[in-house]
Design an enzyme around this catalytic site. Structure first.
Site, PDB file in Angstrom:
ATOM      1  N   LYS A  92       0.854  -1.193   0.000  1.00  0.00           N
ATOM      2  CA  LYS A  92       0.000   0.000   0.000  1.00  0.00           C
ATOM      3  C   LYS A  92       0.882   1.232   0.000  1.00  0.00           C
ATOM      4  O   LYS A  92       1.823   1.338   0.808  1.00  0.00           O
ATOM      5  CB  LYS A  92      -0.885  -0.022   1.261  1.00  0.00           C
ATOM      6  CG  LYS A  92      -1.755   1.193   1.445  1.00  0.00           C
ATOM      7  CD  LYS A  92      -3.173   0.918   0.975  1.00  0.00           C
ATOM      8  CE  LYS A  92      -3.991   2.161   0.765  1.00  0.00           C
ATOM      9  NZ  LYS A  92      -3.824   2.789  -0.560  1.00  0.00           N
ATOM     10  N   LYS A 128       5.327   2.073  -3.134  1.00  0.00           N
ATOM     11  CA  LYS A 128       5.202   3.424  -3.686  1.00  0.00           C
ATOM     12  C   LYS A 128       5.362   3.321  -5.195  1.00  0.00           C
ATOM     13  O   LYS A 128       5.953   2.365  -5.695  1.00  0.00           O
ATOM     14  CB  LYS A 128       6.297   4.334  -3.106  1.00  0.00           C
ATOM     15  CG  LYS A 128       6.006   5.806  -3.245  1.00  0.00           C
ATOM     16  CD  LYS A 128       5.041   6.297  -2.187  1.00  0.00           C
ATOM     17  CE  LYS A 128       4.567   7.711  -2.456  1.00  0.00           C
ATOM     18  NZ  LYS A 128       3.734   8.228  -1.345  1.00  0.00           N
ATOM     19  N   ASP A 168      -0.593  10.927  -4.358  1.00  0.00           N
ATOM     20  CA  ASP A 168       0.545  11.606  -3.723  1.00  0.00           C
ATOM     21  C   ASP A 168       0.713  12.893  -4.534  1.00  0.00           C
ATOM     22  O   ASP A 168      -0.252  13.342  -5.188  1.00  0.00           O
ATOM     23  CB  ASP A 168       1.809  10.715  -3.765  1.00  0.00           C
ATOM     24  CG  ASP A 168       2.950  11.272  -2.915  1.00  0.00           C
ATOM     25  OD1 ASP A 168       2.826  11.272  -1.686  1.00  0.00           O
ATOM     26  OD2 ASP A 168       3.958  11.745  -3.483  1.00  0.00           O
ATOM     27  N   THR A 212      -4.737  13.509   5.590  1.00  0.00           N
ATOM     28  CA  THR A 212      -3.303  13.700   5.884  1.00  0.00           C
ATOM     29  C   THR A 212      -3.092  15.019   6.638  1.00  0.00           C
ATOM     30  O   THR A 212      -2.389  15.065   7.652  1.00  0.00           O
ATOM     31  CB  THR A 212      -2.456  13.661   4.599  1.00  0.00           C
ATOM     32  OG1 THR A 212      -2.816  12.487   3.867  1.00  0.00           O
ATOM     33  CG2 THR A 212      -0.985  13.610   4.912  1.00  0.00           C
TER      34      THR A 212
HETATM   35  P1  NDP Z   1       0.089  18.030  -3.999  1.00  0.00           P
HETATM   36  O1  NDP Z   1       0.528  17.692  -5.370  1.00  0.00           O
HETATM   37  O2  NDP Z   1      -1.348  18.174  -3.706  1.00  0.00           O
HETATM   38  O3  NDP Z   1       0.811  19.383  -3.532  1.00  0.00           O
HETATM   39  C1  NDP Z   1       2.194  19.504  -3.475  1.00  0.00           C
HETATM   40  C2  NDP Z   1       2.518  20.936  -3.074  1.00  0.00           C
HETATM   41  O4  NDP Z   1       3.914  21.051  -2.858  1.00  0.00           O
HETATM   42  C3  NDP Z   1       2.182  21.926  -4.146  1.00  0.00           C
HETATM   43  O5  NDP Z   1       1.836  23.148  -3.550  1.00  0.00           O
HETATM   44  C4  NDP Z   1       3.490  22.042  -4.916  1.00  0.00           C
HETATM   45  O6  NDP Z   1       3.640  23.271  -5.629  1.00  0.00           O
HETATM   46  C5  NDP Z   1       4.499  21.967  -3.798  1.00  0.00           C
HETATM   47  N1  NDP Z   1       5.773  21.430  -4.296  1.00  0.00           N
HETATM   48  C6  NDP Z   1       5.992  20.288  -5.016  1.00  0.00           C
HETATM   49  N2  NDP Z   1       7.292  20.145  -5.310  1.00  0.00           N
HETATM   50  C7  NDP Z   1       7.895  21.207  -4.767  1.00  0.00           C
HETATM   51  C8  NDP Z   1       9.244  21.644  -4.732  1.00  0.00           C
HETATM   52  N3  NDP Z   1      10.230  20.933  -5.321  1.00  0.00           N
HETATM   53  N4  NDP Z   1       9.511  22.796  -4.064  1.00  0.00           N
HETATM   54  C9  NDP Z   1       8.521  23.485  -3.458  1.00  0.00           C
HETATM   55  N5  NDP Z   1       7.224  23.139  -3.475  1.00  0.00           N
HETATM   56  C10 NDP Z   1       6.924  22.020  -4.127  1.00  0.00           C
HETATM   57  O7  NDP Z   1       0.768  16.943  -3.045  1.00  0.00           O
HETATM   58  P2  NDP Z   1       0.354  16.502  -1.585  1.00  0.00           P
HETATM   59  O8  NDP Z   1      -0.120  17.675  -0.811  1.00  0.00           O
HETATM   60  O9  NDP Z   1      -0.505  15.311  -1.699  1.00  0.00           O
HETATM   61  O10 NDP Z   1       1.757  15.991  -1.016  1.00  0.00           O
HETATM   62  C11 NDP Z   1       2.682  16.858  -0.359  1.00  0.00           C
HETATM   63  C12 NDP Z   1       3.654  16.029   0.443  1.00  0.00           C
HETATM   64  O11 NDP Z   1       2.943  15.245   1.408  1.00  0.00           O
HETATM   65  C13 NDP Z   1       4.496  15.029  -0.352  1.00  0.00           C
HETATM   66  O12 NDP Z   1       5.764  14.898   0.244  1.00  0.00           O
HETATM   67  C14 NDP Z   1       3.729  13.725  -0.168  1.00  0.00           C
HETATM   68  O13 NDP Z   1       4.552  12.600  -0.344  1.00  0.00           O
HETATM   69  C15 NDP Z   1       3.282  13.868   1.266  1.00  0.00           C
HETATM   70  N6  NDP Z   1       2.141  13.041   1.634  1.00  0.00           N
HETATM   71  C16 NDP Z   1       0.949  13.142   0.985  1.00  0.00           C
HETATM   72  C17 NDP Z   1      -0.127  12.349   1.382  1.00  0.00           C
HETATM   73  C18 NDP Z   1      -1.484  12.506   0.780  1.00  0.00           C
HETATM   74  O14 NDP Z   1      -2.426  11.875   1.296  1.00  0.00           O
HETATM   75  N7  NDP Z   1      -1.677  13.302  -0.233  1.00  0.00           N
HETATM   76  C19 NDP Z   1       0.029  11.323   2.430  1.00  0.00           C
HETATM   77  C20 NDP Z   1       1.307  11.350   3.105  1.00  0.00           C
HETATM   78  C21 NDP Z   1       2.323  12.164   2.673  1.00  0.00           C
HETATM   79  P3  NDP Z   1       3.396  23.311  -7.234  1.00  0.00           P
HETATM   80  O15 NDP Z   1       1.913  23.337  -7.394  1.00  0.00           O
HETATM   81  O16 NDP Z   1       4.074  24.551  -7.667  1.00  0.00           O
HETATM   82  O17 NDP Z   1       4.033  22.072  -7.788  1.00  0.00           O
END
Ligand code: NDP
Length: 448
Positions: A92, A128, A168, A212
């Site tokens: 998962k 993953k 993700d 999350t």
């Molecule tokens: P989203 O795609 O919804 O959002 C990601 C956010 O982070 C966007 O605002 C994006 O900006 C920004 N971002 C991405 N890459 C970069 C970078 N290199 N530098 C700065 N900002 C960046 O993703 P999630 O919110 O789902 O995920 C965010 C984090 O949380 C990840 O690490 C993910 O692995 C982790 N996570 C998520 C879960 C989930 O349920 N969604 C569960 C557990 C962990 P932009 O729009 O400009 O790309």
């Protein structure tokens, strides 16, 4: 062989056999070193070569994803699914669509997922996947064609009792919908439990979208309460403006905090009156725009190009919710100088190893990702349960279970840290508590 010597041997093998995979090497190093006290107490794990086995994915699938863009041109991306460990349940873990995706990143995320999933107390193994596909600026039709081509290969390796992907970075409700639709077409069967994060009309769970971010704030609130503090009246900085950041902001505000900054990969906004989360939701969830558009609606706020400087804003609580490696040593030192009290990780591995050291040396309460952001996958497992039962629970029921799970994770990690002589070290406690359950299952199941 002594525990320390054994860990050094395994780390050196990881370095040798995974050249250039920095994220994976860092993630394994962080976990393995914190397991030394466990190995001292359990020499049977050394005898069973348990660490060598747990750092080697059970299966890695890499595949071609060809698709046609709106101009009729052929594009080719690379797809990944790493099925890391299924000792305690079906594989998962989420799918990430981002141009930075490579095998090292997918392996580090899959490795972390083993322990995170174990910590939830639910029967799910670690995996993953994803692709170096960049969803930014693509039309709905392009996204759909890409998702269909991705699933045309992935469907062979997943299933409700086999491997259950979710979202993700870059994979939200829209992408999961397209992926699920194509899986059903290929398999000619309705198997809701094969993916989580589905739409509410076809097997999705209420509160999964929020889980999350809400879970992160529930976890941080446990850390605060345990130290006679709370979110009420605190100033909070949150990076990112995606799924995790949006719902962490919403819940922190509900608990009485003021969230003053959010970012995307271009820059960050600062609103001293507290971010209006509905404006962000409109920009990011509806229009899929850039965060600087916040200025058009709230002209008194400020926008700064470049996202790393967000950590220079003075705050009591920092919740990194964007991506890995976003808080380095220097940013951590600035946060400490500005007297941050709590850092809890919404993103996966957002703090570098050096940054974590800075927090730990300065008595900052530190909530590591594998514990603090486990609410998303926990709720995904609740979605799987509802799919098996063919029932839908109310938002309140799921939210209540989520809150209990986050509380249990905090208590278990705290207890493990105390048991192994490092009270307050939630990072070590999370690694140990997550590892013990998987280790015992692997020992019971023999050499497989
Ligand atoms: P989203 O795609 O919804 O959002 C990601 C956010 O982070 C966007 O605002 C994006 O900006 C920004 N971002 C991405 N890459 C970069 C970078 N290199 N530098 C700065 N900002 C960046 O993703 P999630 O919110 O789902 O995920 C965010 C984090 O949380 C990840 O690490 C993910 O692995 C982790 N996570 C998520 C879960 C989930 O349920 N969604 C569960 C557990 C962990 P932009 O729009 O400009 O790309």
């Amino acid at each position: 062989m002594e525990a320390k010597q054994y860990v050094e041997k395994v780390l050196s093998k990881i370095n040798r056999t995974n050249p250039g995979e920095k994220e994976f090497i860092d993630a394994t190093k962080e976990v393995l070193i914190s397991l030394i006290p466990v190995l001292e107490k359990h020499p049977e794990f050394i005898k069973a070569s348990l660490l060598e086995r747990i750092v080697e994915p059970e299966r890695q699938i890499i595949f071609r994803v060809p698709w046609i863009n709106d101009d009729g041109e052929i594009e080719v991306n690379r797809g990944f699914r790493v099925q890391f460990n299924n000792a305690i349940g079906p594989y998962k873990g989420g799918l990430r669509f981002h141009p930075s995706v490579n095998l090292s990143i997918i392996k580090f995320l899959g490795f972390e997922q083993i322990f995170k999933n174990s910590l939830t107390g639910l029967p799910i193994g670690g995996a993953k996947g994803g692709s170096d596909f960049n969803p930014k600026g693509k039309s709905d039709n392009e996204i759909m064609r890409f998702c269909q081509s991705f699933m045309a290969e992935l469907y062979k390796y997943i299933g409700g009792n086999m491997d259950v992907p979710a979202g993700d970075i870059g994979v939200g409700g829209r992408e999961i919908g397209y992926l699920y639709g194509y899986y059903k077409k290929l398999k000619s069967l309705s198997e809701q439990g094969v993916l989580t994060g589905k739409g509410l009309t076809f097997g999705g769970s209420l509160a999964r979208t929020e889980a999350t971010g809400y879970g992160l704030v529930y976890f941080a609130e446990e850390m605060l309460n345990d130290n006679d503090m709370s979110f009420k009246g605190k100033t909070v900085v949150i990076s990112g403006s995606g799924n995790v950041a949006i719902y962490a902001t919403q819940k922190a505000q509900e608990l009485g905090a003021k969230v003053v900054a959010l970012s995307d990969s271009n820059g960050y906004i600062y609103d001293e009156n507290g971010i209006d989360i509905n404006v962000i939701k409109e920009i990011k969830e509806v229009r899929r725009g850039r965060i600087k558009e916040y200025l058009d609606v709230v002209p008194n706020s400020k926008y700064q190009e470049g996202c790393n400087k967000i950590w220079e804003i003075k705050c009591d609580i920092a919740l990194p919710c964007a991506t890995q490696g976003e808080i380095n040593k220097q940013s951590a030192e600035i946060l400490v100088t500005n007297r941050v009290k709590v850092v809890a990780e919404g993103a996966n591995m957002p703090s570098t190893l050096e940054a974590i050291e800075v927090f730990q040396n300065n008595n900052v309460l530190f909530g590591p990702a594998k514990a603090a952001n486990a609410g998303g996958v926990a709720c995904s497992a609740l979605e799987m349960s509802q799919n098996s039962l063919r029932l839908s629970w109310t938002f309140e029921e799921v939210d209540k279970k989520l809150k209990e799970i986050m509380k249990n994770i905090y208590n278990n990690t705290k207890k493990s840290a105390e048991e192994y002589g490092q009270p307050g070290n939630i990072l070590m406690g999370a690694n140990i508590a997550g590892f013990m359950k998987v280790a015992k299952a692997m020992m019971s199941q023999g050499l497989v």
